[in-house]
Motif scaffolding. Structure first.
Motif, PDB file in Angstrom:
ATOM      1  N   UNK A 118     -29.945  54.019 -24.040  1.00  0.00           N
ATOM      2  CA  UNK A 118     -30.530  55.220 -23.436  1.00  0.00           C
ATOM      3  C   UNK A 118     -30.630  55.084 -21.917  1.00  0.00           C
ATOM      4  N   UNK A 119     -30.918  53.870 -21.445  1.00  0.00           N
ATOM      5  CA  UNK A 119     -31.049  53.668 -19.994  1.00  0.00           C
ATOM      6  C   UNK A 119     -29.732  53.899 -19.294  1.00  0.00           C
ATOM      7  N   UNK A 120     -28.649  53.443 -19.900  1.00  0.00           N
ATOM      8  CA  UNK A 120     -27.329  53.682 -19.323  1.00  0.00           C
ATOM      9  C   UNK A 120     -27.022  55.170 -19.235  1.00  0.00           C
ATOM     10  N   UNK A 121     -27.616  55.953 -20.131  1.00  0.00           N
ATOM     11  CA  UNK A 121     -27.366  57.386 -20.139  1.00  0.00           C
ATOM     12  C   UNK A 121     -28.175  58.137 -19.094  1.00  0.00           C
ATOM     13  N   UNK A 122     -29.214  57.508 -18.516  1.00  0.00           N
ATOM     14  CA  UNK A 122     -30.070  58.273 -17.604  1.00  0.00           C
ATOM     15  C   UNK A 122     -30.263  57.657 -16.224  1.00  0.00           C
ATOM     16  N   UNK A 123     -29.985  56.374 -16.048  1.00  0.00           N
ATOM     17  CA  UNK A 123     -30.230  55.732 -14.757  1.00  0.00           C
ATOM     18  C   UNK A 123     -28.903  55.402 -14.082  1.00  0.00           C
ATOM     19  N   UNK A 124     -28.658  55.896 -12.853  1.00  0.00           N
ATOM     20  CA  UNK A 124     -27.334  55.805 -12.227  1.00  0.00           C
ATOM     21  C   UNK A 124     -27.029  54.457 -11.583  1.00  0.00           C
ATOM     22  N   UNK A 125     -26.865  53.453 -12.432  1.00  0.00           N
ATOM     23  CA  UNK A 125     -26.507  52.106 -11.979  1.00  0.00           C
ATOM     24  C   UNK A 125     -25.252  51.667 -12.726  1.00  0.00           C
ATOM     25  N   UNK A 126     -24.300  51.073 -12.030  1.00  0.00           N
ATOM     26  CA  UNK A 126     -23.125  50.499 -12.674  1.00  0.00           C
ATOM     27  C   UNK A 126     -23.472  49.096 -13.161  1.00  0.00           C
ATOM     28  N   UNK A 127     -23.336  48.879 -14.466  1.00  0.00           N
ATOM     29  CA  UNK A 127     -23.701  47.612 -15.095  1.00  0.00           C
ATOM     30  C   UNK A 127     -22.431  46.859 -15.473  1.00  0.00           C
ATOM     31  N   UNK A 128     -22.291  45.652 -14.938  1.00  0.00           N
ATOM     32  CA  UNK A 128     -21.137  44.811 -15.242  1.00  0.00           C
ATOM     33  C   UNK A 128     -21.562  43.772 -16.270  1.00  0.00           C
ATOM     34  N   UNK A 129     -20.934  43.806 -17.443  1.00  0.00           N
ATOM     35  CA  UNK A 129     -21.279  42.906 -18.540  1.00  0.00           C
ATOM     36  C   UNK A 129     -19.999  42.470 -19.238  1.00  0.00           C
ATOM     37  N   UNK A 130     -20.124  41.488 -20.125  1.00  0.00           N
ATOM     38  CA  UNK A 130     -18.975  41.062 -20.929  1.00  0.00           C
ATOM     39  C   UNK A 130     -18.965  41.817 -22.253  1.00  0.00           C
ATOM     40  N   UNK A 131     -19.435  43.058 -22.225  1.00  0.00           N
ATOM     41  CA  UNK A 131     -19.559  43.866 -23.425  1.00  0.00           C
ATOM     42  C   UNK A 131     -20.969  43.794 -23.973  1.00  0.00           C
ATOM     43  N   UNK A 132     -21.160  44.382 -25.146  1.00  0.00           N
ATOM     44  CA  UNK A 132     -22.430  44.225 -25.854  1.00  0.00           C
ATOM     45  C   UNK A 132     -22.448  42.848 -26.503  1.00  0.00           C
TER      46      UNK A 132
END
Length: 301
Positions: A141-155
């Motif tokens: 839900x946070x990814x859907x509402x807060x405008x930050x690009x998150x770099x991860x190795x996936x879930x």
């Protein structure tokens, strides 16, 4: 509510690229002293790559964006640290408490501090058996509402990855693979699922972030960056290990926020430490890409 470290404050004043880092990886993801060593290595990796690190945590009722080395060491050795997400971040601040930030809480704090890029290991998602437990991470839900690009190795590979991808799609979150068509799966380069989007350069990812902002679209981007080939653990090797760890968690009645730390620790034991080495490698790899994206956003601004 927010205190910037001297290093982060100086970078913001000079309009230098800054990359946010979470703190649950320190308090709930690795044992001491590996957690402290890894935190320092990730911060140094960002500096070497041309960005300023901003590790985020709540200390005595204030959000700290950027930690001094003394604060980092104190947090790495602290016991019974709260694991903070959107639901309990405000309550921890109001009570003067101390807590480590999850992906969701880190995104909230980073956005309030004016930081657009965040590097982590893996995001939370839909847990296996969620059709009965309804255990779904607030990260989505946070990814859907807060405008930050998150770099991860996936879930995280302990999750139900197809359901996690479906929820992200429903929420309108861009899920971008880097350098390959398949989504990575945390410790493994390939999940067996095709990525909805592929962008291979930091500049392209930064342009997509800016375009979302220009279109006034809510939410951020999930950039899935595969672990380096030399460090990965094949998905077929991990599958029976994850299954056993999940069975152990069920048998011991582990639920809620305790599930992910328990599973990561159990997998560490079952792989004789190999999962931790892979975890460190993928976080460092994500930090390098995040630094490049932050630099490109600075040029676009």
């Amino acid at each position: 509510m927010i205190t910037l470290s001297p290093e982060v404050q100086a970078a913001m004043d000079a309009k230098k690229p800054v990359v946010a880092l979470e703190s649950t990886i320190i308090t709930h993801g690795m044992p001491y002293p590996q957690n402290l060593e890894t935190a320092r290595r990730v911060e140094e990796e960002l500096r070497t790559a041309g960005a300023v690190p901003a590790t985020i945590a709540v200390l005595e009722g204030r959000i700290h964006v950027g930690l001094t080395d003394e604060q980092l060491e104190r947090l790495a050795q602290a016991k019974n640290v709260a694991k903070l997400s959107r639901a309990d971040l405000a309550a921890c601040l109001a009570s003067g408490g101390t807590g480590a930030t999850t992906v969701a809480a880190t995104m909230i704090a980073a956005h309030r501090a004016g930081i657009d890029v965040f590097a982590t290991g893996g995001i939370g998602g839909v847990h296996k058996g969620a059709e009965e437990s309804f255990d779904i991470s607030a990260d989505l839900q946070e990814l859907a509402q807060t405008p930050v690009t998150v770099v991860a190795a996936g879930a995280k590979a302990i999750l139900d990855l197809p359901k996690t991808l479906e929820v992200l799609e429903t929420l309108g979150v861009p899920v971008i693979a880097v350098g390959q068509d398949q989504l990575p799966a945390f410790w493994s380069r390939n999940s067996g699922m095709k990525a909805p989007l592929r962008i291979d350069t930091a500049k392209g990812i930064a342009l997509a972030h800016k375009m979302r902002r220009d279109l006034d679209l809510p939410g951020g981007q999930l950039v899935t960056n595969p672990i380096p080939e030399a460090d990965e653990i094949a998905a077929e090797t991990l599958a029976p290990i994850i299954a056993r760890a999940t069975e152990d968690a069920t048998k011991h009645g582990i639920t809620g926020k305790a599930v992910t730390p328990y599973l990561l620790q159990r997998i560490f034991e079952l792989t004789e430490g190999r999962s931790l080495r892979a975890n460190i490698a993928l976080v460092l790899n994500n930090a390098r890409l995040a630094a490049g994206i932050a630099q490109e956003l600075g040029r676009l601004s």
